[in-house]
Design a protein around this motif. Structure first.
Motif, short mmCIF file in Angstrom:
data_model
loop_
_atom_site.label_atom_id
_atom_site.label_comp_id
_atom_site.label_asym_id
_atom_site.label_seq_id
_atom_site.Cartn_x
_atom_site.Cartn_y
_atom_site.Cartn_z
N ASN A 520 4.06 -0.49 3.97
CA ASN A 520 5.36 0.00 4.44
C ASN A 520 5.93 1.06 3.49
OD1 ASN A 520 8.07 0.07 5.44
ND2 ASN A 520 7.50 -1.81 6.51
N ASP A 552 7.78 9.68 -3.75
CA ASP A 552 7.56 10.83 -2.86
C ASP A 552 8.46 11.96 -3.30
OD1 ASP A 552 10.13 10.99 -1.31
OD2 ASP A 552 9.54 8.95 -0.73
N ARG A 571 19.66 2.39 9.19
CA ARG A 571 18.95 3.66 9.10
C ARG A 571 19.94 4.70 8.66
NH1 ARG A 571 15.85 6.25 12.86
NH2 ARG A 571 14.39 6.43 11.14
N ILE A 585 13.75 -1.67 10.11
CA ILE A 585 13.48 -3.08 9.81
C ILE A 585 12.42 -3.24 8.71
CG2 ILE A 585 14.26 -4.27 11.88
CD1 ILE A 585 11.58 -3.92 13.11
P1 ADP Z 1 12.57 2.89 9.30
O1 ADP Z 1 11.68 2.29 10.31
O2 ADP Z 1 13.81 3.46 9.89
O3 ADP Z 1 11.87 3.82 8.38
P2 ADP Z 1 12.95 1.18 6.97
O4 ADP Z 1 13.60 -0.14 6.87
O5 ADP Z 1 11.57 1.29 6.47
O6 ADP Z 1 13.08 1.63 8.48
O7 ADP Z 1 13.85 2.18 6.18
C1 ADP Z 1 15.23 2.16 6.37
C2 ADP Z 1 15.84 3.55 6.18
O8 ADP Z 1 15.70 3.92 4.81
C3 ADP Z 1 15.12 4.63 6.92
O9 ADP Z 1 15.63 4.78 8.21
C4 ADP Z 1 15.40 5.86 6.07
O10 ADP Z 1 16.62 6.40 6.43
C5 ADP Z 1 15.47 5.30 4.68
N1 ADP Z 1 14.22 5.48 3.90
C6 ADP Z 1 13.25 4.57 3.71
N2 ADP Z 1 12.28 5.06 2.90
C7 ADP Z 1 12.66 6.32 2.57
C8 ADP Z 1 12.08 7.37 1.75
N3 ADP Z 1 10.91 7.21 1.12
N4 ADP Z 1 12.76 8.52 1.65
C9 ADP Z 1 13.94 8.70 2.28
N5 ADP Z 1 14.53 7.76 3.06
C10 ADP Z 1 13.90 6.58 3.21
#
Ligand code: ADP
Length: 625
Positions: A520, A552, A571, A585
């Motif tokens: 993930n 990243d 989000r 999620i």
């Molecule tokens: P999603 O399926 O929306 O990616 P996550 O729970 O994995 O759901 O992540 C929640 C939110 O966190 C994402 O919608 C995004 O806005 C933010 N996010 C997660 N990882 C990153 C990242 N590496 N860089 C920027 N924003 C991130």
């Protein structure tokens, strides 16, 4: 040898007469007191006159002037006689029957006592001379009194308190100091007028009060009394503290003395504060939330009426820390710990916990407490609100139930589609229909995405019901990370996944779930850095566990949102974020998995520069260090 002049007298007797003559010429009293009984052997005319012409010669001082008994003179004479040391004093008071008086009076003298000796050097008596300076002393006293009077008058006129004196039954204004005039908004032209004739005052009951004091001698004290005056042509209401007291001349009341202070500013400030408090309470009592206010140390001193209505308690029950009685005793220690933490750090408090209603039902409340600071930034109070979220919780439950049912229902048809897709792929390969096969393969990839999504949703509902199963064993952490990196690199051509720090560590837990976490984090890193081509993975041993970081160089996350991204369905919706597909999620599931195995997850990020997600896991959560 000089010839004696015509006035000189031959022989001792002649000398004495001569001496007497000179001494009598002097207008300062002089006497010779012989022996320690101080017998008058000589007193000049001035002395005899001062003492009212009374018989002195041959008598002791005590006999001749008995009024002096008990005053200092005899003992002073004795001291001079015994020590042979002359004595001089200025402005000594003597009380006696002096010339021209019928009663003893006090006069002031500059006094000298000189011992006189016989030819053998033995003290035989005292020469006493005194200069009457009474007039001078009296004058000075009068002057002093006058200066004092003047000072008192000036003080009275300049005092920052209004003074006025009205005389007779008509209350004629005899005297008013500057402050008094200013207070009344008038000039000195009102002095000499009857109070009733001074415009604006007569209607306000003050004349009746003056009458009362004048006729009964009562002292009247008024606090914060309103007084409407015409000041500079404008009507103005002042508030004054006022004392009316009778002014006596002898036994008779001759007038009324008024002392007043202008307290308008403090009265208005008090009124404003009261109004503000009333407005605040009206508002606070009419909001649907429960609300309260605590001191800096957390002592609650006020609740709104909604609080009492909902809990069915009384202010006495609730004072200070009484609120504990309406809490779920199981949850209370956690609430107390968080609340104490906020009190200590001065940080806002936010928590969801149940509160007991008057109907003995616990309902979930979202509690928010914010600190109120003084000018120096110190917390002086806490404002708390409790919002009943029963409805939201019910809706959430419905939503969760729906998602859980929907994902279960979706799982079977999707698995069937996947199976048919595989059959189709084999058939098309046999037939050699490359074009249709490519389409079916694309369909298969989409079915995989759908399956993952359904799995995630199912995980969430399992998590909520505590039904997420963990299959635990010891595994090599480095091998796990390397495997995920290799797998991801195979299907990803846009980014290079760099992993070159290797750890030697064995971890106990559910290997597959940790694969899900690493997966993930890397997928997110790729998804949220579309313009970049590198992801950097690092692992290390930190404390009693392993630390993984996934960096990243993409869009990053703002400070405010860094905490929220770990929440369910959260989000980021600002800027370009909306264009990325997702359900919010993944990170929630990662957090729950890590938490369950004694680990944690956090992020460091700068919008525009990229993010680093950290995951830490203990070697063996069952044996915490
Ligand atoms: P999603 O399926 O929306 O990616 P996550 O729970 O994995 O759901 O992540 C929640 C939110 O966190 C994402 O919608 C995004 O806005 C933010 N996010 C997660 N990882 C990153 C990242 N590496 N860089 C920027 N924003 C991130």
């Amino acid at each position: 040898m000089n010839k004696p002049n015509k006035n000189s007298v031959d022989g001792a007797h002649g000398m004495q007469e001569n001496f007497k003559y000179f001494l009598n010429q002097s207008n300062s009293p002089f006497a010779i007191l012989t022996s320690r009984d101080f017998i008058f052997t000589f007193a000049n005319d001035a002395y005899i006159q001062l003492m009212n012409g009374r018989e002195l010669i041959g008598k002791s001082l005590e006999e001749a002037i008995p009024e002096l008994k008990g005053q200092a003179f005899i003992s002073l004479l004795q001291k001079v006689f015994d020590t042979s040391v002359p004595y001089h004093v200025s402005e000594i008071a003597a009380t006696a029957l002096f010339s021209g008086d019928k009663e003893p009076t006090t006069r002031y003298f500059d006094l000298t006592y000189m011992p006189y000796k016989n030819p053998a050097g033995k003290t035989e008596g005292v020469l006493a001379s005194g200069f009457d300076i009474s007039e001078h002393v009296e004058l000075r006293k009068k002057e002093k009194a006058q200066i004092l009077n003047e000072q008192a008058y000036n003080l009275f006129m300049q005092a920052p308190v209004g003074f006025s004196l009205t005389m007779e039954k008509d209350h004629v204004l005899k005297l008013a100091n500057d402050w008094g005039l200013k207070l009344a908004g008038k000039g000195p032209e009102i002095i000499g007028k009857k109070v009733a004739d001074i415009s604006g005052i007569e209607t306000q009951g003050y004349i009746e009060l003056l009458d009362r004091v004048f006729h009964t001698g009562e002292v009247i004290n008024l606090k914060e009394s309103p007084l409407t005056l015409i000041k500079n042509g404008k009507q103005e209401t002042l508030y004054v503290n006022l004392v009316y007291q009778p002014y006596y001349e002898g036994q008779k009341i001759a007038g009324v003395l008024a002392i007043s202070t202008d307290v308008t500013i403090s009265v208005l400030a008090k009124k404003e504060a009261e109004e503000l408090k009333e407005r605040f309470e009206t508002m606070a009592n009419n909001i649907p939330n429960l609300a309260w206010i605590a001191n800096a140390d957390g002592w609650i001193f006020w609740y709104n009426s909604r609080w009492y209505e909902y809990t069915g308690t009384t202010p006495q029950d609730m004072e200070g820390w009484g609120w504990k009685s309406v809490h779920d005793q199981e949850k209370l220690p956690e609430v107390l710990e968080e609340w104490q933490q906020s009190i200590k750090s001065g940080q806002p408090f936010e928590m969801v916990f149940p509160i007991l209603g008057s109907d003995k039902v616990f309902r979930p409340f979202l509690t928010r407490v914010v600190p109120v600071h003084n000018n120096e930034g110190k917390v002086i109070r806490w404002l708390g609100t409790n919002t009943d979220i029963t409805k939201q919780k019910e809706i959430e439950q419905l939503k969760d139930n729906f998602l859980s049912t929907a994902s279960h229902e979706l799982k079977t048809p999707v698995t069937t589609i996947k199976a048919y897709a595989h059959i189709l792929e084999s058939l098309l390969t046999e037939k050699g229909d490359a074009q249709t096969l490519a389409m079916v393969k694309k369909m298969d990839t989409q079915v995989d995405r759908l399956t993952n999504l359904i799995e995630d949703l199912l995980d969430i509902s399992r998590l909520q019901n505590g039904k997420l199963l963990y299959d635990e064993s010891f595994y090599d952490f480095d091998v796990l990370v390397q495997e995920v990196v290799d797998d991801m690199q195979k299907t990803n051509i846009t980014h290079k996944i760099i992993y070159d720090t290797h750890v030697e560590a064995t971890v106990f837990g559910d290997r597959n779930k940790i694969i899900q976490v690493v997966n993930n984090l890397i997928s997110n890193a790729i998804k949220y850095s579309p313009q970049q081509d590198e992801i950097v993975i690092k692992t290390s041993v930190t404390g009693e566990g392993v630390l993984l970081s996934v960096r990243d160089f993409g869009i990053g996350i703002s400070k405010e949102e860094q905490k929220q991204v770990f929440e369910q369905f959260y989000r980021v919706t600002s800027g370009s974020q909306l264009t990325f597909p997702g359900m919010g999620i993944g990170l929630f599931i990662c957090t729950e998995i890590l938490k369950r195995q004694g680990g944690k997850i956090w992020v460091e990020s700068l919008p525009g520069d990229g993010s680093v997600f950290y995951a830490w896991l203990p070697f063996d959560y069952r044996n915490p260090a």
